[in-house]
Design an enzyme around this catalytic site. Structure first.
Site, PDB file in Angstrom:
ATOM      1  N   LYS A 110      31.791  -8.540  -5.711  1.00 44.93           N
ATOM      2  CA  LYS A 110      30.412  -8.054  -5.863  1.00 44.93           C
ATOM      3  C   LYS A 110      29.808  -8.555  -7.180  1.00 44.93           C
ATOM      4  CE  LYS A 110      31.709  -3.668  -5.683  1.00 44.93           C
ATOM      5  NZ  LYS A 110      33.162  -3.837  -5.555  1.00 44.93           N
ATOM      6  N   ARG A 158      27.463   4.436  -3.953  1.00 49.81           N
ATOM      7  CA  ARG A 158      28.882   4.511  -3.649  1.00 49.81           C
ATOM      8  C   ARG A 158      29.241   5.734  -2.824  1.00 49.81           C
ATOM      9  NH1 ARG A 158      31.112   1.264  -7.864  1.00 49.81           N
ATOM     10  NH2 ARG A 158      33.364   1.111  -7.715  1.00 49.81           N
ATOM     11  N   ARG A 192      42.710 -10.279 -12.977  1.00 50.09           N
ATOM     12  CA  ARG A 192      41.343 -10.496 -13.478  1.00 50.09           C
ATOM     13  C   ARG A 192      41.323 -10.314 -14.999  1.00 50.09           C
ATOM     14  NH1 ARG A 192      36.545  -6.875 -11.262  1.00 50.09           N
ATOM     15  NH2 ARG A 192      38.022  -5.201 -11.733  1.00 50.09           N
ATOM     16  N   ARG A 245      40.645  -4.990 -17.719  1.00 54.11           N
ATOM     17  CA  ARG A 245      40.044  -3.669 -17.537  1.00 54.11           C
ATOM     18  C   ARG A 245      41.118  -2.605 -17.431  1.00 54.11           C
ATOM     19  NH1 ARG A 245      35.301  -3.982 -13.051  1.00 54.11           N
ATOM     20  NH2 ARG A 245      36.335  -2.072 -12.343  1.00 54.11           N
ATOM     21  N   ARG A 298      41.563   3.508  -6.538  1.00 57.02           N
ATOM     22  CA  ARG A 298      40.198   2.998  -6.313  1.00 57.02           C
ATOM     23  C   ARG A 298      39.999   2.615  -4.846  1.00 57.02           C
ATOM     24  NH1 ARG A 298      40.258  -1.550 -10.611  1.00 57.02           N
ATOM     25  NH2 ARG A 298      38.243  -2.167  -9.750  1.00 57.02           N
TER      26      ARG A 298
HETATM   27  P1  AP5 Z   1      34.795  -9.238  -9.066  1.00 56.28           P
HETATM   28  O1  AP5 Z   1      33.575 -10.060  -8.803  1.00 56.28           O
HETATM   29  O2  AP5 Z   1      35.022  -8.717 -10.414  1.00 56.28           O
HETATM   30  O3  AP5 Z   1      34.887  -8.079  -7.970  1.00 56.28           O
HETATM   31  P2  AP5 Z   1      34.064  -6.721  -7.833  1.00 56.28           P
HETATM   32  O4  AP5 Z   1      33.801  -6.541  -6.380  1.00 56.28           O
HETATM   33  O5  AP5 Z   1      32.909  -6.698  -8.766  1.00 56.28           O
HETATM   34  O6  AP5 Z   1      35.210  -5.698  -8.255  1.00 56.28           O
HETATM   35  P3  AP5 Z   1      35.175  -4.443  -9.234  1.00 56.28           P
HETATM   36  O7  AP5 Z   1      36.601  -4.189  -9.606  1.00 56.28           O
HETATM   37  O8  AP5 Z   1      34.205  -4.641 -10.345  1.00 56.28           O
HETATM   38  O9  AP5 Z   1      34.663  -3.349  -8.262  1.00 56.28           O
HETATM   39  P4  AP5 Z   1      34.716  -1.824  -8.438  1.00 56.28           P
HETATM   40  O10 AP5 Z   1      33.760  -1.395  -7.397  1.00 56.28           O
HETATM   41  O11 AP5 Z   1      36.062  -1.258  -8.353  1.00 56.28           O
HETATM   42  O12 AP5 Z   1      34.275  -1.590  -9.970  1.00 56.28           O
HETATM   43  P5  AP5 Z   1      32.975  -1.045 -10.673  1.00 56.28           P
HETATM   44  O13 AP5 Z   1      32.849  -1.722 -11.969  1.00 56.28           O
HETATM   45  O14 AP5 Z   1      31.809  -1.055  -9.744  1.00 56.28           O
HETATM   46  O15 AP5 Z   1      36.065 -10.119  -8.626  1.00 56.28           O
HETATM   47  C1  AP5 Z   1      37.384  -9.640  -8.865  1.00 56.28           C
HETATM   48  C2  AP5 Z   1      38.321 -10.788  -9.294  1.00 56.28           C
HETATM   49  O16 AP5 Z   1      38.475 -11.710  -8.211  1.00 56.28           O
HETATM   50  C3  AP5 Z   1      37.803 -11.634 -10.476  1.00 56.28           C
HETATM   51  O17 AP5 Z   1      38.896 -12.030 -11.259  1.00 56.28           O
HETATM   52  C4  AP5 Z   1      37.127 -12.841  -9.820  1.00 56.28           C
HETATM   53  O18 AP5 Z   1      37.166 -13.976 -10.648  1.00 56.28           O
HETATM   54  C5  AP5 Z   1      37.999 -13.024  -8.569  1.00 56.28           C
HETATM   55  N1  AP5 Z   1      37.223 -13.492  -7.412  1.00 56.28           N
HETATM   56  C6  AP5 Z   1      35.962 -13.105  -7.022  1.00 56.28           C
HETATM   57  N2  AP5 Z   1      35.591 -13.736  -5.883  1.00 56.28           N
HETATM   58  C7  AP5 Z   1      36.645 -14.536  -5.534  1.00 56.28           C
HETATM   59  C8  AP5 Z   1      36.882 -15.435  -4.435  1.00 56.28           C
HETATM   60  N3  AP5 Z   1      35.967 -15.638  -3.472  1.00 56.28           N
HETATM   61  N4  AP5 Z   1      38.078 -16.053  -4.395  1.00 56.28           N
HETATM   62  C9  AP5 Z   1      39.031 -15.862  -5.363  1.00 56.28           C
HETATM   63  N5  AP5 Z   1      38.849 -15.023  -6.429  1.00 56.28           N
HETATM   64  C10 AP5 Z   1      37.686 -14.368  -6.496  1.00 56.28           C
HETATM   65  O19 AP5 Z   1      33.351   0.483 -10.915  1.00 56.28           O
HETATM   66  C11 AP5 Z   1      34.357   0.863 -11.829  1.00 56.28           C
HETATM   67  C12 AP5 Z   1      34.418   2.384 -11.952  1.00 56.28           C
HETATM   68  O20 AP5 Z   1      33.182   2.890 -12.489  1.00 56.28           O
HETATM   69  C13 AP5 Z   1      34.601   3.144 -10.643  1.00 56.28           C
HETATM   70  O21 AP5 Z   1      35.950   3.236 -10.277  1.00 56.28           O
HETATM   71  C14 AP5 Z   1      33.958   4.504 -10.987  1.00 56.28           C
HETATM   72  O22 AP5 Z   1      34.841   5.291 -11.744  1.00 56.28           O
HETATM   73  C15 AP5 Z   1      32.800   4.115 -11.878  1.00 56.28           C
HETATM   74  N6  AP5 Z   1      31.558   3.875 -11.108  1.00 56.28           N
HETATM   75  C16 AP5 Z   1      30.861   2.691 -11.033  1.00 56.28           C
HETATM   76  N7  AP5 Z   1      29.790   2.819 -10.235  1.00 56.28           N
HETATM   77  C17 AP5 Z   1      29.782   4.105  -9.801  1.00 56.28           C
HETATM   78  C18 AP5 Z   1      28.946   4.837  -8.914  1.00 56.28           C
HETATM   79  N8  AP5 Z   1      27.876   4.256  -8.334  1.00 56.28           N
HETATM   80  N9  AP5 Z   1      29.242   6.126  -8.682  1.00 56.28           N
HETATM   81  C19 AP5 Z   1      30.313   6.721  -9.262  1.00 56.28           C
HETATM   82  N10 AP5 Z   1      31.158   6.097 -10.093  1.00 56.28           N
HETATM   83  C20 AP5 Z   1      30.904   4.788 -10.365  1.00 56.28           C
HETATM   84 MG    MG Z   2      32.421  -5.547 -10.500  1.00 57.78          MG
END
Ligand code: AP5
Ligand code: MG
Ligand code: ZN
Length: 220
Positions: free
Chosen positions: A16, A91, A125, A158, A169
């Site tokens: 994402k 979410r 990552r 992270r 997660r």
């Molecule tokens: P990356 O692009 O970083 O993936 P992502 O989908 O953004 O994954 P996240 O871990 O950021 O998602 P998340 O939803 O768990 O975290 P968030 O920060 O939103 O890609 C991942 C890796 O793969 C990278 O190394 C990249 O280089 C590689 N990659 C990407 N595409 C690739 C491909 N096609 N092929 C190969 N490699 C690839 O949330 C974190 C925390 O915050 C949550 O757990 C929660 O506690 C809180 N939070 C955030 N938003 C909310 C909300 N709306 N409500 C409540 N709590 C929230």
């Molecule tokens: Mg992300």
């Protein structure tokens, strides 16, 4: 002109953030990641950050009303007038319904990747501690180990990317976020992308979807 109002749906690690950053550069639309906003608050040691840290470290969700407050403030900024890319929000159903009272979505992009692939993406990552650029030790390594290609700052892992937190997660995603796929399908704005392809292929499929769905102007 209609506005591109995009939501990314997908389990942790589906790409994402990677795809939203690329789209933001291409179209000049703001990339709004609630995860990045929360991590920044943790880093700055604000009240929000102090409340959010332990929740995030366990892989659970920050309360809906806190998140909706953050989103409401962010969407009020002038750069959101021409559209936005929401990454990691909504979410929960309550967040999606709360958002619908503020604005609307014209494109919900669901990125699909098998879960065994995701574990490997997350534990390897690395992120730049300064500019936020993302790397992967195997698929997208920095030129110099531990150092950002773009700005030269140190790369960090992270807190929630350990294997055990990644598992919680995923559980939270299935329970709380996956139901949003049906929610956006019903609204007729759901699009599905195979995220288990290289980053550029996934990107070109997303660009096609967005360009077919609404009017966007390429800024790159
Ligand atoms: P990356 O692009 O970083 O993936 P992502 O989908 O953004 O994954 P996240 O871990 O950021 O998602 P998340 O939803 O768990 O975290 P968030 O920060 O939103 O890609 C991942 C890796 O793969 C990278 O190394 C990249 O280089 C590689 N990659 C990407 N595409 C690739 C491909 N096609 N092929 C190969 N490699 C690839 O949330 C974190 C925390 O915050 C949550 O757990 C929660 O506690 C809180 N939070 C955030 N938003 C909310 C909300 N709306 N409500 C409540 N709590 C929230
Ligand atoms: Mg992300
Ligand atoms: Zn950097």
């Amino acid at each position: 002109m209609s506005r591109a109002k995009v939501v990314f749906l997908g389990a942790p690690g589906t790409g994402k953030g990677t795809q939203a950053k690329k789209l933001s550069a291409k179209y000049g639309l703001p990339h709004i990641s609630t995860g990045d906003i929360l991590r920044n608050a943790v880093k700055m040691g604000t009240d929000l950050g102090m409340k959010a840290k332990s929740i995030m470290d366990r892989g659970e969700l920050v309360p809906d009303e806190v998140i909706l407050g953050i989103i409401k403030n962010r969407l009020a900024k002038p750069d959101c007038k021409k559209g936005f890319l929401l990454d990691g929000f909504p979410r929960t159903l309550a967040q999606a319904e709360g958002f619908d009272r503020l604005d609307s979505v014209n494109c919900a992009i669901q990125i699909d990747v098998p879960s065994d692939v995701l574990v490997k993406r997350l534990v390897l990552r690395r992120t730049c501690s300064s500019c936020g650029a993302m790397y992967h030790l195997e698929y997208h390594p920095p030129r110099v180990e531990g150092v950002c290609d773009i700005c030269g700052a140190a790369l960090v892992q992270r807190e929630d990317d350990s294997e055990s937190v990644v598992k919680s997660r995923f559980r939270v995603y299935v329970e709380k976020t996956e139901p949003l796929i049906g929610y956006y399908r019903q609204k007729g704005v759901l699009y599905n992308v195979d995220g288990n392809q290289d980053i550029e292929t996934v990107f070109s499929e997303i660009v096609q979807i967005i360009e077919a769905a609404g009017e966007v102007n390429d800024e790159g």
